[in-house]
Design a protein around this motif. Sequence first.
Motif, PDB file in Angstrom:
ATOM      1  N   GLY A  17       0.609  -1.300   0.005  1.00 30.48           N
ATOM      2  CA  GLY A  17      -0.011   0.031   0.047  1.00 30.48           C
ATOM      3  C   GLY A  17       0.789   1.278  -0.123  1.00 30.48           C
ATOM      4  O   GLY A  17       1.923   1.154   0.579  1.00 30.48           O
ATOM      5  N   GLU A  18       0.305   2.357  -0.554  1.00 26.96           N
ATOM      6  CA  GLU A  18       1.022   3.546  -0.598  1.00 26.96           C
ATOM      7  C   GLU A  18       1.223   4.146   0.823  1.00 26.96           C
ATOM      8  O   GLU A  18       0.437   4.059   1.544  1.00 26.96           O
ATOM      9  N   GLN A  19       2.567   4.660   0.803  1.00 28.23           N
ATOM     10  CA  GLN A  19       2.896   5.365   2.284  1.00 28.23           C
ATOM     11  C   GLN A  19       3.219   6.892   1.842  1.00 28.23           C
ATOM     12  O   GLN A  19       4.056   7.168   1.715  1.00 28.23           O
ATOM     13  N   PRO A  20       2.011   7.443   1.842  1.00 24.09           N
ATOM     14  CA  PRO A  20       2.155   8.933   1.626  1.00 24.09           C
ATOM     15  C   PRO A  20       2.715   9.824   2.589  1.00 24.09           C
ATOM     16  O   PRO A  20       2.579   9.308   3.796  1.00 24.09           O
ATOM     17  N   ALA A  21       3.343  10.977   2.305  1.00 24.29           N
ATOM     18  CA  ALA A  21       4.067  11.653   3.485  1.00 24.29           C
ATOM     19  C   ALA A  21       3.301  12.834   3.540  1.00 24.29           C
ATOM     20  O   ALA A  21       2.298  13.255   2.830  1.00 24.29           O
ATOM     21  N   GLY A  22       3.394  13.550   4.671  1.00 25.56           N
ATOM     22  CA  GLY A  22       2.567  14.673   5.347  1.00 25.56           C
ATOM     23  C   GLY A  22       1.880  14.420   6.467  1.00 25.56           C
ATOM     24  O   GLY A  22       1.524  13.394   6.769  1.00 25.56           O
ATOM     25  N   ASP A  24      -1.108  16.200   7.336  1.00 21.68           N
ATOM     26  CA  ASP A  24      -2.383  16.483   7.264  1.00 21.68           C
ATOM     27  C   ASP A  24      -3.487  15.596   6.205  1.00 21.68           C
ATOM     28  O   ASP A  24      -4.348  15.949   5.478  1.00 21.68           O
ATOM     29  N   ILE A  25      -3.006  14.176   6.558  1.00 23.68           N
ATOM     30  CA  ILE A  25      -3.715  13.150   5.562  1.00 23.68           C
ATOM     31  C   ILE A  25      -4.466  12.438   6.639  1.00 23.68           C
ATOM     32  O   ILE A  25      -4.245  12.201   7.830  1.00 23.68           O
ATOM     33  N   ILE A  26      -5.500  11.656   6.074  1.00 20.02           N
ATOM     34  CA  ILE A  26      -6.036  10.349   7.037  1.00 20.02           C
ATOM     35  C   ILE A  26      -5.954   9.170   6.095  1.00 20.02           C
ATOM     36  O   ILE A  26      -6.001   9.117   4.942  1.00 20.02           O
ATOM     37  N   LYS A  27      -4.993   8.313   6.670  1.00 17.80           N
ATOM     38  CA  LYS A  27      -4.370   7.255   5.958  1.00 17.80           C
ATOM     39  C   LYS A  27      -5.072   6.009   6.390  1.00 17.80           C
ATOM     40  O   LYS A  27      -4.967   5.476   7.751  1.00 17.80           O
ATOM     41  N   LEU A  28      -5.954   5.442   5.416  1.00 21.94           N
ATOM     42  CA  LEU A  28      -6.767   4.265   5.805  1.00 21.94           C
ATOM     43  C   LEU A  28      -6.554   3.191   4.715  1.00 21.94           C
ATOM     44  O   LEU A  28      -7.600   2.674   4.379  1.00 21.94           O
ATOM     45  N   ASN A  29      -5.286   3.009   4.421  1.00 29.39           N
ATOM     46  CA  ASN A  29      -5.018   2.037   3.292  1.00 29.39           C
ATOM     47  C   ASN A  29      -4.197   1.066   3.536  1.00 29.39           C
ATOM     48  O   ASN A  29      -4.068  -0.015   2.597  1.00 29.39           O
ATOM     49  N   THR A  30      -3.419   0.854   4.772  1.00 27.01           N
ATOM     50  CA  THR A  30      -2.509  -0.070   4.831  1.00 27.01           C
ATOM     51  C   THR A  30      -2.929  -0.908   6.320  1.00 27.01           C
ATOM     52  O   THR A  30      -1.834  -1.735   6.687  1.00 27.01           O
ATOM     53  N   ASN A  31      -4.038  -0.771   6.701  1.00 26.45           N
ATOM     54  CA  ASN A  31      -4.469  -1.610   7.990  1.00 26.45           C
ATOM     55  C   ASN A  31      -3.419  -1.335   9.115  1.00 26.45           C
ATOM     56  O   ASN A  31      -3.512  -2.188  10.101  1.00 26.45           O
ATOM     57  N   GLU A  32      -2.807  -0.287   9.346  1.00 21.40           N
ATOM     58  CA  GLU A  32      -2.202   0.026  10.478  1.00 21.40           C
ATOM     59  C   GLU A  32      -3.196   0.336  11.642  1.00 21.40           C
ATOM     60  O   GLU A  32      -4.236   0.703  11.475  1.00 21.40           O
ATOM     61  N   ASN A  33      -2.345   0.395  12.813  1.00 21.54           N
ATOM     62  CA  ASN A  33      -3.249   0.687  14.133  1.00 21.54           C
ATOM     63  C   ASN A  33      -3.169   2.046  14.365  1.00 21.54           C
ATOM     64  O   ASN A  33      -2.260   2.902  14.169  1.00 21.54           O
ATOM     65  N   PRO A  34      -4.358   2.759  14.603  1.00 18.29           N
ATOM     66  CA  PRO A  34      -4.188   4.295  14.630  1.00 18.29           C
ATOM     67  C   PRO A  34      -3.766   5.032  15.981  1.00 18.29           C
ATOM     68  O   PRO A  34      -3.353   5.878  16.358  1.00 18.29           O
ATOM     69  N   TYR A  35      -3.640   3.751  17.007  1.00 20.18           N
ATOM     70  CA  TYR A  35      -3.104   4.166  18.217  1.00 20.18           C
ATOM     71  C   TYR A  35      -1.528   3.945  18.434  1.00 20.18           C
ATOM     72  O   TYR A  35      -1.151   3.089  17.745  1.00 20.18           O
ATOM     73  N   PRO A  36      -0.849   4.489  19.399  1.00 19.49           N
ATOM     74  CA  PRO A  36       0.470   4.570  19.479  1.00 19.49           C
ATOM     75  C   PRO A  36       0.651   3.172  20.114  1.00 19.49           C
ATOM     76  O   PRO A  36      -0.116   2.588  20.952  1.00 19.49           O
ATOM     77  N   PRO A  37       1.838   2.771  20.233  1.00 23.35           N
ATOM     78  CA  PRO A  37       2.267   1.511  20.962  1.00 23.35           C
ATOM     79  C   PRO A  37       2.072   1.647  22.632  1.00 23.35           C
ATOM     80  O   PRO A  37       1.918   2.794  23.000  1.00 23.35           O
ATOM     81  N   ALA A  38       2.075   0.605  23.209  1.00 24.90           N
ATOM     82  CA  ALA A  38       1.793   0.820  24.633  1.00 24.90           C
ATOM     83  C   ALA A  38       2.735   1.654  25.508  1.00 24.90           C
ATOM     84  O   ALA A  38       4.016   1.586  24.726  1.00 24.90           O
ATOM     85  N   PRO A  39       2.782   2.175  26.559  1.00 28.44           N
ATOM     86  CA  PRO A  39       3.726   2.922  27.069  1.00 28.44           C
ATOM     87  C   PRO A  39       4.810   2.068  27.554  1.00 28.44           C
ATOM     88  O   PRO A  39       6.145   2.593  27.437  1.00 28.44           O
ATOM     89  N   GLU A  40       4.661   0.821  27.694  1.00 31.36           N
ATOM     90  CA  GLU A  40       5.703  -0.273  28.217  1.00 31.36           C
ATOM     91  C   GLU A  40       6.625  -0.264  26.953  1.00 31.36           C
ATOM     92  O   GLU A  40       7.776  -0.558  27.195  1.00 31.36           O
TER      93      GLU A  40
END
Length: 355
Positions: A17-22, A24-40
């Motif tokens: 899937g495309e990995q656009p730079a920037g 100000d985009i909404i990236k819904l094309n590569t099934n990544e998790n929208p949340y950051p990794p756990a604090p641990e």
Amino acid sequence: MKTWEKYIRRVEPYIPGEQPAGSDIIKLNTNENPYPPAPEVIRAGQELPMDRLSRYPDPEASILRKALAKHYGLSQEEIFVGVGSDDVLGMAFLTFFNSEKPILFPNITYSFYEVWAELFGIPYERPELTRDFHICTEDYKRENGGIVLANPNAPTSVFEPLLWIEEIVRANQDSVVIIDEAYIDFGGQSSRELLTRYDNLLVVQTFSKSRSLAGMRIGFGMGSRKLIKAMNDVKYSYNSYTMSQAALLMGEASVRADAYFQETTKRIMETREWLKAELRRLGFSFPDSMTNFLFITHEEIEAEKLFLWLKEQKIYVRYFRKPLLSEYLRVTIGAREDMEVFVAKVGEYMTSQKR
């Protein structure tokens, strides 16, 4: 053509899937998790001893395998880890699919399976899915050199019941059956439950989706000691040091951070169910997803045109310009606020088409 060019191995590559730079985009094309990794996990990365980077990492990946074994109630000898589930799957193809019989995987599924088969010279056949994107278990009860099933499947999002999976594994105990569970943490029942009954079953999972570590590249396989030993023998004959020190330490921390894992996957599933209702209201249809994405279509809207228009709005979804898939878009479940923008923009597009 120069002589050396004649001997280049030529395959049709997998197209990620495309990995656009920037920002100000909404990236819904590569099934990544929208949340950051756990604090641990973040803390483990920040505390990574810099002097360890001048040394090779543990080739046995003991700290990560031990954590996974404890978490899933297995022994370390039943765990294989790799650089993302793609590495684990590729190593499994190389290890187990060496007969002259064709391996079997569906005609619509993760397209890397066909790439690996071509790359490694493995014969293959692709039984067709039904009209509603389900497998037919009878298609996998014939002579074969191995079976690979993504469950839930990609890009369709369809989950097959565990009874169907066991039916296929039971009927194929003379070949290795691989169940690719990249999306299993979003509501499905894992085939891991079958491992105690079948020594020819390999279950593969990833940290990229539910554990927010796509950039760290961590995948793992679970199977009998014989299967895992065979994979390690091939791995150590190819590249012993596959996992970086950072991946090992942060991966181990992620396994420990179970409360955070449960919280974020729950939030994604809640947003998914909200999105289903909103898209149905707009006239879209889709399989009942058990993943972190929806596979959507609309009788009155051309998928490619909507895909291109959304891209102009800096909203990226996935479009497959292939037979049987060209009227669908795959939409990753992002954070709720991003999905609200997505729904609003889709509604805006639909209104513009009616003028």
